[in-house]
Design a protein around this motif. Structure first.
Motif, PDB file in Angstrom:
ATOM      1  N   UNK A  43       0.834  -1.204   0.000  1.00  0.00           N
ATOM      2  CA  UNK A  43       0.000   0.000   0.000  1.00  0.00           C
ATOM      3  C   UNK A  43       0.870   1.255   0.000  1.00  0.00           C
ATOM      4  N   UNK A  44       1.939   1.251   0.801  1.00  0.00           N
ATOM      5  CA  UNK A  44       2.851   2.397   0.844  1.00  0.00           C
ATOM      6  C   UNK A  44       3.510   2.622  -0.521  1.00  0.00           C
ATOM      7  N   UNK A  45       3.966   1.547  -1.150  1.00  0.00           N
ATOM      8  CA  UNK A  45       4.575   1.664  -2.471  1.00  0.00           C
ATOM      9  C   UNK A  45       3.577   2.189  -3.497  1.00  0.00           C
ATOM     10  N   UNK A  46       2.346   1.713  -3.418  1.00  0.00           N
ATOM     11  CA  UNK A  46       1.288   2.179  -4.313  1.00  0.00           C
ATOM     12  C   UNK A  46       1.127   3.689  -4.190  1.00  0.00           C
ATOM     13  N   UNK A  47       1.047   4.171  -2.947  1.00  0.00           N
ATOM     14  CA  UNK A  47       0.889   5.617  -2.720  1.00  0.00           C
ATOM     15  C   UNK A  47       2.097   6.393  -3.230  1.00  0.00           C
ATOM     16  N   UNK A  48       3.309   5.894  -2.923  1.00  0.00           N
ATOM     17  CA  UNK A  48       4.528   6.585  -3.354  1.00  0.00           C
ATOM     18  C   UNK A  48       4.603   6.685  -4.876  1.00  0.00           C
ATOM     19  N   UNK A  49       4.346   5.588  -5.549  1.00  0.00           N
ATOM     20  CA  UNK A  49       4.417   5.581  -7.011  1.00  0.00           C
ATOM     21  C   UNK A  49       3.360   6.504  -7.595  1.00  0.00           C
ATOM     22  N   UNK A  50       2.150   6.424  -7.068  1.00  0.00           N
ATOM     23  CA  UNK A  50       1.055   7.256  -7.572  1.00  0.00           C
ATOM     24  C   UNK A  50       1.354   8.737  -7.340  1.00  0.00           C
ATOM     25  N   UNK A  51       1.769   9.083  -6.133  1.00  0.00           N
ATOM     26  CA  UNK A  51       1.986  10.488  -5.783  1.00  0.00           C
ATOM     27  C   UNK A  51       3.245  11.074  -6.415  1.00  0.00           C
ATOM     28  N   UNK A  52       4.288  10.288  -6.541  1.00  0.00           N
ATOM     29  CA  UNK A  52       5.572  10.826  -6.990  1.00  0.00           C
ATOM     30  C   UNK A  52       5.824  10.629  -8.486  1.00  0.00           C
ATOM     31  N   UNK A  53       5.745   9.420  -8.963  1.00  0.00           N
ATOM     32  CA  UNK A  53       6.078   9.168 -10.365  1.00  0.00           C
ATOM     33  C   UNK A  53       4.878   9.278 -11.294  1.00  0.00           C
ATOM     34  N   UNK A  67      -6.029   9.342 -24.699  1.00  0.00           N
ATOM     35  CA  UNK A  67      -5.401   8.057 -25.025  1.00  0.00           C
ATOM     36  C   UNK A  67      -5.110   7.255 -23.750  1.00  0.00           C
ATOM     37  N   UNK A  68      -4.616   7.926 -22.716  1.00  0.00           N
ATOM     38  CA  UNK A  68      -4.349   7.252 -21.446  1.00  0.00           C
ATOM     39  C   UNK A  68      -5.639   6.711 -20.829  1.00  0.00           C
ATOM     40  N   UNK A  69      -6.684   7.527 -20.831  1.00  0.00           N
ATOM     41  CA  UNK A  69      -7.953   7.084 -20.247  1.00  0.00           C
ATOM     42  C   UNK A  69      -8.539   5.890 -21.007  1.00  0.00           C
ATOM     43  N   UNK A  70      -8.403   5.903 -22.319  1.00  0.00           N
ATOM     44  CA  UNK A  70      -8.858   4.754 -23.128  1.00  0.00           C
ATOM     45  C   UNK A  70      -8.048   3.505 -22.763  1.00  0.00           C
ATOM     46  N   UNK A  71      -6.756   3.669 -22.587  1.00  0.00           N
ATOM     47  CA  UNK A  71      -5.901   2.546 -22.209  1.00  0.00           C
ATOM     48  C   UNK A  71      -6.293   1.999 -20.833  1.00  0.00           C
ATOM     49  N   UNK A  72      -6.544   2.892 -19.894  1.00  0.00           N
ATOM     50  CA  UNK A  72      -6.972   2.465 -18.550  1.00  0.00           C
ATOM     51  C   UNK A  72      -8.282   1.697 -18.645  1.00  0.00           C
ATOM     52  N   UNK A  74      -9.533   0.118 -21.243  1.00  0.00           N
ATOM     53  CA  UNK A  74      -9.372  -1.120 -22.016  1.00  0.00           C
ATOM     54  C   UNK A  74      -8.601  -2.187 -21.251  1.00  0.00           C
ATOM     55  N   UNK A  75      -7.624  -1.766 -20.469  1.00  0.00           N
ATOM     56  CA  UNK A  75      -6.702  -2.724 -19.862  1.00  0.00           C
ATOM     57  C   UNK A  75      -6.868  -2.917 -18.365  1.00  0.00           C
ATOM     58  N   UNK A  76      -8.048  -2.728 -17.849  1.00  0.00           N
ATOM     59  CA  UNK A  76      -8.271  -3.150 -16.472  1.00  0.00           C
ATOM     60  C   UNK A  76      -8.584  -2.086 -15.456  1.00  0.00           C
ATOM     61  N   UNK A  77      -8.817  -0.891 -15.859  1.00  0.00           N
ATOM     62  CA  UNK A  77      -9.248   0.114 -14.908  1.00  0.00           C
ATOM     63  C   UNK A  77      -8.129   0.715 -14.081  1.00  0.00           C
ATOM     64  N   UNK A  78      -8.540   1.539 -13.156  1.00  0.00           N
ATOM     65  CA  UNK A  78      -7.611   2.263 -12.301  1.00  0.00           C
ATOM     66  C   UNK A  78      -7.052   1.341 -11.230  1.00  0.00           C
ATOM     67  N   UNK A  79      -5.728   1.371 -10.985  1.00  0.00           N
ATOM     68  CA  UNK A  79      -5.162   0.526  -9.934  1.00  0.00           C
ATOM     69  C   UNK A  79      -5.589   1.032  -8.557  1.00  0.00           C
ATOM     70  N   UNK A  80      -6.107   0.154  -7.766  1.00  0.00           N
ATOM     71  CA  UNK A  80      -6.607   0.530  -6.448  1.00  0.00           C
ATOM     72  C   UNK A  80      -6.312  -0.584  -5.480  1.00  0.00           C
TER      73      UNK A  80
END
Length: 102
Positions: A43-53, A67-72, A74-80
């Motif tokens: 969970x910490x890594x998820x937050x760090x990657x989302x917030x920073x990179x 294009x990014x939203x279409x990819x999200x 098509x390929x499985x939605x938002x990571x949560x």
């Protein structure tokens, strides 16, 4: 000439990482504290990657964003990473210890 930029992350890289995480979970051998520590780390890594990179890498124009939203989509939605609610966790504990159940 050697490029200073890192190589792109491949499916093989991600699969190897996923396998290492599965191995760590298996090594916990059912130890709830070790498994909880692993989940907290993920969970910490998820937050760090989302917030920073991730946020820094978001598109800055409408076409790239589309294009990014279409990819999200098509390929499985938002990571949560869902969090177990303490209330539901305590309910499970209560059910397990209820002497009238059975």
């Amino acid at each position: 000439m050697i490029s200073s930029s890192p190589s792109p992350l491949t499916t093989t890289d991600l699969n190897a990482l996923a396998e290492r995480i599965r191995m760590a979970a298996a090594q916990a051998n059912g130890n709830v504290h070790d498994l909880l520590a692993l989940l907290r780390l993920l969970e910490q890594l998820h937050r760090e990657i989302c917030d920073n990179q991730f946020q820094a890498a978001l598109p800055t124009n409408r076409q790239a964003l589309y294009k990014l939203l279409r990819d999200i989509e098509t390929n499985g939605g938002w990571p949560y990473i869902p969090r177990k609610r303490l209330e539901s966790f305590l309910g499970l504990v209560q059910e397990a210890s209820d002497p009238h159940e059975g």
